[in-house]
Design a protein around this motif. Structure first.
Motif, PDB file in Angstrom:
ATOM      1  N   GLN A  26     -14.699 -26.356   9.131  1.00 14.55           N
ATOM      2  CA  GLN A  26     -14.340 -25.338   8.133  1.00 14.55           C
ATOM      3  C   GLN A  26     -12.838 -25.322   7.855  1.00 14.55           C
ATOM      4  O   GLN A  26     -12.410 -25.068   6.729  1.00 14.55           O
ATOM      5  CB  GLN A  26     -14.793 -23.958   8.600  1.00 14.55           C
ATOM      6  N   GLU A  27     -12.058 -25.618   8.879  1.00 15.14           N
ATOM      7  CA  GLU A  27     -10.603 -25.606   8.725  1.00 15.14           C
ATOM      8  C   GLU A  27     -10.032 -26.940   8.239  1.00 15.14           C
ATOM      9  O   GLU A  27      -8.825 -27.061   8.032  1.00 15.14           O
ATOM     10  CB  GLU A  27      -9.934 -25.231  10.053  1.00 15.14           C
ATOM     11  N   GLY A  28     -10.910 -27.943   8.078  1.00 13.85           N
ATOM     12  CA  GLY A  28     -10.434 -29.260   7.662  1.00 13.85           C
ATOM     13  C   GLY A  28      -9.606 -29.935   8.736  1.00 13.85           C
ATOM     14  O   GLY A  28      -8.624 -30.618   8.460  1.00 13.85           O
ATOM     15  N   LYS A  29     -10.050 -29.761   9.993  1.00 13.68           N
ATOM     16  CA  LYS A  29      -9.330 -30.333  11.136  1.00 13.68           C
ATOM     17  C   LYS A  29     -10.304 -31.085  12.033  1.00 13.68           C
ATOM     18  O   LYS A  29     -11.510 -31.084  11.802  1.00 13.68           O
ATOM     19  CB  LYS A  29      -8.664 -29.221  11.964  1.00 13.68           C
ATOM     20  N   THR A  33      -4.831 -34.728  18.872  1.00 20.44           N
ATOM     21  CA  THR A  33      -3.553 -34.708  18.141  1.00 20.44           C
ATOM     22  C   THR A  33      -3.582 -35.533  16.865  1.00 20.44           C
ATOM     23  O   THR A  33      -2.786 -35.301  15.961  1.00 20.44           O
ATOM     24  CB  THR A  33      -2.412 -35.235  19.046  1.00 20.44           C
ATOM     25  N   ASP A  34      -4.491 -36.500  16.767  1.00 21.89           N
ATOM     26  CA  ASP A  34      -4.592 -37.331  15.564  1.00 21.89           C
ATOM     27  C   ASP A  34      -5.416 -36.581  14.522  1.00 21.89           C
ATOM     28  O   ASP A  34      -6.636 -36.491  14.627  1.00 21.89           O
ATOM     29  CB  ASP A  34      -5.242 -38.677  15.900  1.00 21.89           C
ATOM     30  N   GLN A  35      -4.741 -36.031  13.528  1.00 17.24           N
ATOM     31  CA  GLN A  35      -5.409 -35.265  12.476  1.00 17.24           C
ATOM     32  C   GLN A  35      -5.526 -36.099  11.196  1.00 17.24           C
ATOM     33  O   GLN A  35      -5.353 -35.597  10.087  1.00 17.24           O
ATOM     34  CB  GLN A  35      -4.644 -33.961  12.213  1.00 17.24           C
ATOM     35  N   SER A  36      -5.837 -37.385  11.364  1.00 18.48           N
ATOM     36  CA  SER A  36      -5.951 -38.279  10.203  1.00 18.48           C
ATOM     37  C   SER A  36      -7.162 -37.888   9.357  1.00 18.48           C
ATOM     38  O   SER A  36      -8.123 -37.284   9.850  1.00 18.48           O
ATOM     39  CB  SER A  36      -6.077 -39.732  10.657  1.00 18.48           C
ATOM     40  N   GLU A  37      -7.092 -38.265   8.080  1.00 14.63           N
ATOM     41  CA  GLU A  37      -8.188 -37.978   7.159  1.00 14.63           C
ATOM     42  C   GLU A  37      -9.498 -38.571   7.662  1.00 14.63           C
ATOM     43  O   GLU A  37     -10.553 -37.948   7.564  1.00 14.63           O
ATOM     44  CB  GLU A  37      -7.856 -38.565   5.781  1.00 14.63           C
ATOM     45  N   ALA A  38      -9.421 -39.784   8.204  1.00  9.28           N
ATOM     46  CA  ALA A  38     -10.630 -40.472   8.683  1.00  9.28           C
ATOM     47  C   ALA A  38     -11.304 -39.684   9.804  1.00  9.28           C
ATOM     48  O   ALA A  38     -12.520 -39.472   9.785  1.00  9.28           O
ATOM     49  CB  ALA A  38     -10.291 -41.876   9.154  1.00  9.28           C
ATOM     50  N   THR A  43     -15.500 -35.853  11.806  1.00 12.68           N
ATOM     51  CA  THR A  43     -15.860 -34.563  12.400  1.00 12.68           C
ATOM     52  C   THR A  43     -16.882 -33.837  11.528  1.00 12.68           C
ATOM     53  O   THR A  43     -17.866 -33.289  12.039  1.00 12.68           O
ATOM     54  CB  THR A  43     -14.599 -33.702  12.621  1.00 12.68           C
ATOM     55  N   LYS A  44     -16.668 -33.854  10.217  1.00  9.98           N
ATOM     56  CA  LYS A  44     -17.640 -33.242   9.283  1.00  9.98           C
ATOM     57  C   LYS A  44     -18.997 -33.919   9.418  1.00  9.98           C
ATOM     58  O   LYS A  44     -20.032 -33.259   9.498  1.00  9.98           O
ATOM     59  CB  LYS A  44     -17.158 -33.388   7.833  1.00  9.98           C
ATOM     60  N   LEU A  45     -18.969 -35.232   9.428  1.00  9.08           N
ATOM     61  CA  LEU A  45     -20.199 -36.008   9.560  1.00  9.08           C
ATOM     62  C   LEU A  45     -20.882 -35.725  10.893  1.00  9.08           C
ATOM     63  O   LEU A  45     -22.111 -35.594  10.974  1.00  9.08           O
ATOM     64  CB  LEU A  45     -19.867 -37.499   9.436  1.00  9.08           C
ATOM     65  N   ASN A  46     -20.083 -35.582  11.944  1.00 12.57           N
ATOM     66  CA  ASN A  46     -20.647 -35.359  13.278  1.00 12.57           C
ATOM     67  C   ASN A  46     -21.317 -34.009  13.418  1.00 12.57           C
ATOM     68  O   ASN A  46     -22.273 -33.865  14.182  1.00 12.57           O
ATOM     69  CB  ASN A  46     -19.558 -35.537  14.339  1.00 12.57           C
TER      70      ASN A  46
END
Length: 197
Positions: A26-29, A33-38, A43-46
């Motif tokens: 929900q927070e787009g995180k 520590t690696d907050q890369s787009e990929a 995480t969304k997919l998971n």
């Protein structure tokens, strides 16, 4: 760094871990520590993968019978991260197996927050996850380890590496197809063996 009751209690229950992944999505995180787009996309997919894996998973009678032979209380500690596809696909199965015996308590620790512990449980020299370590809850003696994925899925990864594979998407698709077909059968077979040495 060894596992002790205090570290165990700091871990997430499976339900808390699900809430964490949902909150991060929900927070787009993501976790770590690696907050890369990929990794945020993974995480969304998971989050979806965990729901799907839980829905399609059927706990086998043989698995339940084997796990119920664990008579002394055990702590199952799983090192994971929200962005890890193997964690998303295996944790619902591990949680269901742990829930089948009241002597088993499950906690999930974020790998990158526990690197000294993680580095005691490397796979081929790497910090591969998920990694489950089972301990006797009273003596803290290690009972068994499992991870980062069922042996057949791990062989797909090893074969891909041996063939000089560089396209990680190709590897991921092969492993995902295996998981979709297997539906948690192999992990149950493996836990039936390792939980009762």
């Amino acid at each position: 760094m060894a596992i002790n009751a205090a570290i165990f209690e700091k871990g997430y229950t499976y339900e808390q871990y699900q809430e964490l992944v949902s909150h991060l999505t929900q927070e787009g995180k993501t976790s770590g520590t690696d907050q890369s787009e990929a990794l945020i996309e993974y995480t969304k997919l998971n989050e979806q993968r965990m729901h799907r894996a839980a829905k399609t998973f059927k706990l086998q009678d043989e698995t339940v019978a084997a796990l119920r032979r664990i008579e002394r209380p055990q702590y199952w500690v799983v090192l994971a991260e929200a962005w890890c596809g193997d964690a998303a696909l295996n944790l619902p199965h591990i949680a269901a197996m742990a829930a089948s015996n009241p002597n088993i308590q499950l906690r999930i620790l974020l790998r990158d927050e526990h690197l000294p512990l993680t580095d005691q449980y490397l796979t081929n020299g790497g910090r591969a996850i998920p990694k489950l370590i089972a301990f006797d809850a009273e003596t803290m003696d290690e009972q068994f380890q499992w991870g980062p994925r069922p042996a057949a899925a791990q062989q797909i990864v090893l074969d891909w590496k041996a063939a000089g594979g560089t396209d990680t998407n190709e590897k991921a698709v092969k492993v995902q197809k295996w998981y979709a077909k297997d539906r948690g059968k192999t992990i149950q077979e493996e836990f039936t063996v390792i939980s009762n040495p």
